[in-house]
Design a protein around this motif. Structure first.
Motif, short mmCIF file in Angstrom:
data_model
loop_
_atom_site.label_atom_id
_atom_site.label_comp_id
_atom_site.label_asym_id
_atom_site.label_seq_id
_atom_site.Cartn_x
_atom_site.Cartn_y
_atom_site.Cartn_z
N PHE A 24 -30.45 116.46 40.35
CA PHE A 24 -29.82 115.43 40.42
C PHE A 24 -28.70 115.42 40.08
CE2 PHE A 24 -33.96 115.50 38.17
CZ PHE A 24 -34.45 113.81 38.43
N ILE A 25 -27.10 114.41 41.08
CA ILE A 25 -26.92 114.25 41.01
C ILE A 25 -25.85 112.66 40.04
CG2 ILE A 25 -24.16 114.48 42.47
CD1 ILE A 25 -25.74 116.25 42.37
N ARG A 26 -24.91 113.17 39.22
CA ARG A 26 -24.76 112.21 37.75
C ARG A 26 -22.83 111.96 37.85
NH1 ARG A 26 -22.72 112.84 30.75
NH2 ARG A 26 -22.59 110.77 30.64
N GLU A 49 -29.89 116.02 35.36
CA GLU A 49 -31.00 115.22 34.81
C GLU A 49 -30.47 114.04 34.36
OE1 GLU A 49 -34.80 116.58 34.09
OE2 GLU A 49 -34.34 118.36 35.72
N PRO A 50 -31.00 113.18 34.51
CA PRO A 50 -30.64 111.74 33.38
C PRO A 50 -31.32 111.81 32.30
CG PRO A 50 -32.17 111.15 35.26
CD PRO A 50 -32.07 112.70 35.28
N ILE A 51 -30.64 110.71 31.46
CA ILE A 51 -31.66 111.24 29.99
C ILE A 51 -31.50 109.17 30.10
CG2 ILE A 51 -30.59 110.46 27.47
CD1 ILE A 51 -28.26 113.10 27.84
N VAL A 55 -28.64 103.25 36.89
CA VAL A 55 -28.09 102.99 38.15
C VAL A 55 -28.21 104.34 38.85
CG1 VAL A 55 -26.81 102.60 40.07
CG2 VAL A 55 -26.28 101.10 38.05
N THR A 56 -29.33 104.22 39.81
CA THR A 56 -29.97 104.86 40.89
C THR A 56 -29.80 104.96 42.39
OG1 THR A 56 -32.52 105.03 40.63
CG2 THR A 56 -31.38 106.54 39.13
N THR A 63 -31.51 112.58 43.34
CA THR A 63 -31.54 111.33 43.85
C THR A 63 -29.44 111.18 42.58
OG1 THR A 63 -33.73 111.41 42.68
CG2 THR A 63 -31.72 109.61 41.10
N TYR A 64 -28.80 110.30 42.46
CA TYR A 64 -28.03 109.64 42.76
C TYR A 64 -27.90 109.12 41.45
CZ TYR A 64 -26.97 112.44 46.91
OH TYR A 64 -26.57 113.57 47.50
#
Length: 97
Positions: A24-26, A49-51, A55-56, A63-64
């Motif tokens: 994952f890239i935030r 990782e997302p919390i 928007v993905t 996953t950005y």
């Protein structure tokens, strides 16, 4: 809001941030710098990782995303991640529909 990435930008994330299938890239708001949208704030990037992803977009298994708490920064704009050949790094643009 949506996220778009150029082929060169995706390649940069793979090579420079070791982004591989399942990562994952935030894109996040950071205090400091400036942007066309907000003086005193700029866009940062991290591998985490997302919390609460708002928007993905997924490319080649990576996953950005942008977290819900950072959506305000985009002020109704889409994030377009291109590439600056001279600086050899991603270039961020903000567009409306």
């Amino acid at each position: 809001m949506k996220i778009e990435l150029s082929k060169q930008a995706k390649k940069w994330f793979e090579e420079e941030m070791d982004a591989v299938d399942g990562n994952f890239i935030r894109f996040y708001v950071r205090y400091g710098g400036s942007s066309p949208l907000h003086e005193g704030f700029s866009l940062g990037v991290s591998k985490e990782e997302p919390i609460e992803a708002a928007v993905t977009v997924r490319h080649d298994g990576v996953t950005y995303f942008v977290e819900e708490k950072d959506v305000w920064y985009f002020d109704g704009h889409h994030l377009v991640v291109g590439f600056n050949d001279q600086l050899n790094e991603p270039a961020y643009e903000y567009t409306r529909d």
